[in-house]
Design an enzyme around this catalytic site. Structure first.
Site, PDB file in Angstrom:
ATOM      1  N   ARG A 174      -9.725   8.931   2.949  1.00  0.00           N
ATOM      2  CA  ARG A 174      -8.768   7.859   3.308  1.00  0.00           C
ATOM      3  C   ARG A 174      -7.351   8.414   3.500  1.00  0.00           C
ATOM      4  O   ARG A 174      -6.363   7.771   3.118  1.00  0.00           O
ATOM      5  CB  ARG A 174      -8.739   6.742   2.249  1.00  0.00           C
ATOM      6  CG  ARG A 174     -10.071   6.177   1.891  1.00  0.00           C
ATOM      7  CD  ARG A 174     -10.706   5.362   3.010  1.00  0.00           C
ATOM      8  NE  ARG A 174     -12.010   4.915   2.572  1.00  0.00           N
ATOM      9  CZ  ARG A 174     -13.146   5.605   2.758  1.00  0.00           C
ATOM     10  NH1 ARG A 174     -13.148   6.740   3.449  1.00  0.00           N
ATOM     11  NH2 ARG A 174     -14.292   5.148   2.316  1.00  0.00           N
ATOM     12  N   SER A 225     -11.700  -2.582  -0.113  1.00  0.00           N
ATOM     13  CA  SER A 225     -11.308  -1.924  -1.363  1.00  0.00           C
ATOM     14  C   SER A 225      -9.789  -1.775  -1.418  1.00  0.00           C
ATOM     15  O   SER A 225      -9.185  -1.210  -0.509  1.00  0.00           O
ATOM     16  CB  SER A 225     -11.942  -0.541  -1.451  1.00  0.00           C
ATOM     17  OG  SER A 225     -13.336  -0.685  -1.558  1.00  0.00           O
ATOM     18  N   GLU A 295      -5.328   1.936  -1.537  1.00  0.00           N
ATOM     19  CA  GLU A 295      -5.912   2.279  -0.231  1.00  0.00           C
ATOM     20  C   GLU A 295      -5.298   1.375   0.847  1.00  0.00           C
ATOM     21  O   GLU A 295      -5.057   1.805   1.965  1.00  0.00           O
ATOM     22  CB  GLU A 295      -7.433   2.088  -0.287  1.00  0.00           C
ATOM     23  CG  GLU A 295      -8.115   2.385   1.033  1.00  0.00           C
ATOM     24  CD  GLU A 295      -9.632   2.376   0.923  1.00  0.00           C
ATOM     25  OE1 GLU A 295     -10.179   2.804  -0.109  1.00  0.00           O
ATOM     26  OE2 GLU A 295     -10.270   1.946   1.898  1.00  0.00           O
TER      27      GLU A 295
HETATM   28  C1  LIG Z   1     -14.586  -6.818   4.062  1.00  0.00           C
HETATM   29  C2  LIG Z   1     -13.984  -5.459   4.269  1.00  0.00           C
HETATM   30  C3  LIG Z   1     -14.744  -4.325   4.069  1.00  0.00           C
HETATM   31  C4  LIG Z   1     -14.189  -3.051   4.260  1.00  0.00           C
HETATM   32  N1  LIG Z   1     -14.980  -1.957   4.072  1.00  0.00           N
HETATM   33  C5  LIG Z   1     -14.464  -0.735   4.271  1.00  0.00           C
HETATM   34  C6  LIG Z   1     -15.277   0.440   4.086  1.00  0.00           C
HETATM   35  O1  LIG Z   1     -16.454   0.373   3.780  1.00  0.00           O
HETATM   36  N2  LIG Z   1     -14.708   1.642   4.288  1.00  0.00           N
HETATM   37  C7  LIG Z   1     -13.407   1.778   4.650  1.00  0.00           C
HETATM   38  O2  LIG Z   1     -12.928   2.900   4.830  1.00  0.00           O
HETATM   39  N3  LIG Z   1     -12.608   0.688   4.840  1.00  0.00           N
HETATM   40  C8  LIG Z   1     -13.114  -0.555   4.660  1.00  0.00           C
HETATM   41  N4  LIG Z   1     -12.311  -1.655   4.847  1.00  0.00           N
HETATM   42  C9  LIG Z   1     -10.895  -1.477   5.194  1.00  0.00           C
HETATM   43  C10 LIG Z   1     -10.573  -1.489   6.704  1.00  0.00           C
HETATM   44  O3  LIG Z   1     -11.546  -2.204   7.424  1.00  0.00           O
HETATM   45  C11 LIG Z   1     -10.460  -0.070   7.242  1.00  0.00           C
HETATM   46  O4  LIG Z   1      -9.419   0.639   6.612  1.00  0.00           O
HETATM   47  C12 LIG Z   1     -10.192  -0.053   8.763  1.00  0.00           C
HETATM   48  O5  LIG Z   1     -10.195   1.283   9.199  1.00  0.00           O
HETATM   49  C13 LIG Z   1      -8.854  -0.685   9.155  1.00  0.00           C
HETATM   50  O6  LIG Z   1      -8.847  -0.853  10.561  1.00  0.00           O
HETATM   51  P1  LIG Z   1      -7.869  -1.906  11.244  1.00  0.00           P
HETATM   52  O7  LIG Z   1      -8.039  -1.804  12.697  1.00  0.00           O
HETATM   53  O8  LIG Z   1      -8.107  -3.264  10.653  1.00  0.00           O
HETATM   54  O9  LIG Z   1      -6.482  -1.320  10.782  1.00  0.00           O
HETATM   55  P2  LIG Z   1      -5.198  -2.126  10.304  1.00  0.00           P
HETATM   56  O10 LIG Z   1      -5.505  -2.791   9.002  1.00  0.00           O
HETATM   57  O11 LIG Z   1      -4.677  -2.959  11.390  1.00  0.00           O
HETATM   58  O12 LIG Z   1      -4.210  -0.910  10.016  1.00  0.00           O
HETATM   59  C14 LIG Z   1      -4.473  -0.007   8.948  1.00  0.00           C
HETATM   60  C15 LIG Z   1      -3.533   1.200   9.097  1.00  0.00           C
HETATM   61  O13 LIG Z   1      -3.894   1.911  10.264  1.00  0.00           O
HETATM   62  C16 LIG Z   1      -2.778   2.013  11.134  1.00  0.00           C
HETATM   63  N5  LIG Z   1      -3.258   1.912  12.510  1.00  0.00           N
HETATM   64  C17 LIG Z   1      -3.983   0.915  13.071  1.00  0.00           C
HETATM   65  N6  LIG Z   1      -4.248   1.200  14.344  1.00  0.00           N
HETATM   66  C18 LIG Z   1      -3.669   2.390  14.625  1.00  0.00           C
HETATM   67  C19 LIG Z   1      -3.566   3.207  15.782  1.00  0.00           C
HETATM   68  N7  LIG Z   1      -4.123   2.861  16.951  1.00  0.00           N
HETATM   69  N8  LIG Z   1      -2.882   4.369  15.682  1.00  0.00           N
HETATM   70  C20 LIG Z   1      -2.299   4.729  14.526  1.00  0.00           C
HETATM   71  N9  LIG Z   1      -2.353   4.014  13.392  1.00  0.00           N
HETATM   72  C21 LIG Z   1      -3.030   2.843  13.445  1.00  0.00           C
HETATM   73  C22 LIG Z   1      -1.869   0.858  10.766  1.00  0.00           C
HETATM   74  O14 LIG Z   1      -0.520   1.121  11.140  1.00  0.00           O
HETATM   75  C23 LIG Z   1      -2.066   0.803   9.273  1.00  0.00           C
HETATM   76  O15 LIG Z   1      -1.269   1.767   8.618  1.00  0.00           O
HETATM   77  C24 LIG Z   1     -12.842  -2.926   4.662  1.00  0.00           C
HETATM   78  C25 LIG Z   1     -12.062  -4.077   4.876  1.00  0.00           C
HETATM   79  C26 LIG Z   1     -12.632  -5.339   4.682  1.00  0.00           C
HETATM   80  C27 LIG Z   1     -11.796  -6.568   4.945  1.00  0.00           C
END
Ligand SMILES: Cc1cc2nc3c(=O)[nH]c(=O)nc-3n(C[C@H](O)[C@H](O)[C@H](O)COP(=O)(O)OP(=O)(O)OC[C@H]3O[C@@H](n4cnc5c(N)ncnc54)[C@H](O)[C@@H]3O)c2cc1C
Length: 307
Positions: A174, A225, A295
């Protein structure tokens, strides 16, 4: 100012909105307002937009907001909304998958299965975009995003495109940091998967989703998480050991189903959630000596500094 008003400069094809309620763009359904949000029409439009921005404008990429808490005082600057924007995906001649940053993980997993590729199933259970997954090195069940990356495409503040390899980044659990430290956003990636059988991949996706429904509080707004697992341990186990399951501040509650999830049981503010995060950290450290690391990403201003 009303949302959805198109204020984009004439040469830009995307949509600019002002005073955007970030509760609609984060899975916690909590938090403040962003001063501006730009949703590019495509990669070229994103580049043009970045070229048009003053150098001191704060910029934040947001995908599906599934790992994000925006404080109640809101965000100064402009959100670059990648979801529903950079949506391209295709199979290359060498068998790799080219996928743009706004594509949700579930769509990638289905696309890979459709093309008889194996190893993309885990993306189906993570409710984020590819950009967010690259930024977080998201993963589960023994697989991580960067374990599949051949190369990525990034765009910098000047709108310049870079093609980068994993070696250009410091990558860990992460944790992803560009070694040369410039401000860049993920626009796309080439991912490599093994040859497999689509039907098996689809069964694997179904099994994985069943596992998640059984173990995670998916009926309430959450951000997955909240804390990283400390080396050799599990954040959920430590939180449960400390008797914190069900602990509540305002409408934010440590999930009864999964102790490393904080759920919004009604109308939680970002402050409720952040205070509960701090409280869990404090109690776990006091009782076990382990300092849990967040995280989820927390951005924006506290309420008293409202934009
Ligand atoms: C129900 C649930 C289950 C989950 N399970 C997991 C799991 O099993 N494993 C896991 O790792 N995570 C999990 N997550 C967390 C999350 O889904 C991940 O971290 C995911 O990668 C976030 O993607 P996002 O597009 O929603 O990013 P966002 O939440 O929109 O952004 C997260 C971060 O990434 C940055 N970011 C977004 N897009 C870009 C881009 N194009 N370029 C540069 N930076 C960027 C943002 O600035 C921010 O700092 C879970 C979340 C939920 C709600």
């Amino acid at each position: 100012m009303a949302e959805s008003q198109n204020l984009a400069k004439p040469m830009l094809r995307g949509t600019m909105r002002e005073q955007v309620d970030m509760r609609k763009h984060t899975s916690w359904r909590a938090g403040g307002v962003a001063e501006r949000m730009y949703q590019p029409a495509d990669m070229e439009d994103l580049r043009a937009f970045l070229r048009s921005m003053p150098v001191d404008e704060p910029l934040y990429a947001v995908g599906l907001g599934s790992n994000l808490l925006v404080r109640d005082g809101g965000l100064r600057g402009t959100v670059l909304l990648m979801h529903s924007a950079l949506n391209g995906m295709h199979l290359e001649y060498d068998g790799s998958v080219y996928v743009e940053a706004g594509v949700p993980g579930a769509k990638l997993a289905r696309f890979a299965a459709l093309h008889d590729l194996s190893g993309a199933e885990f993306f189906a259970g993570i409710p984020g975009t590819i950009g967010g997954m690259l930024a977080m090195n998201a993963g589960c069940y023994g697989s991580e995003t960067w374990g599949k990356v051949l190369r990525v495409v990034t765009v910098d503040r000047q709108g310049e495109v870079h093609v980068r390899a994993a070696a250009d980044y410091e990558i860990d659990y992460r944790h992803v940091v560009l070694r040369e430290g410039s401000e860049e956003w993920f626009a796309a990636a080439w991912l490599a998967f093994a040859r497999g059988k689509g039907a098996i991949a689809r069964d694997e996706i179904k099994a994985l989703l069943r596992k998640r429904i059984a173990s995670q509080p998916l009926n309430l707004p959450n951000a997955g998480s909240v804390f990283r697992n400390p080396p050799g341990s599990h954040a959920a186990r430590l939180i449960e050991q400390c008797g914190l399951k069900g602990k509540r501040i305002g409408d934010a509650q440590v999930s009864e189903k999964h102790a490393n999830f904080i759920v919004n049981v009604g109308n939680a503010s970002a402050a409720d959630i952040e205070q509960l995060i701090n409280e869990v950290q404090r109690v776990v450290e006091q009782r076990t000596g382990v300092r849990l690391q967040c995280e989820v990403r927390i951005i924006g201003e506290h309420q008293q500094d409202t934009v």
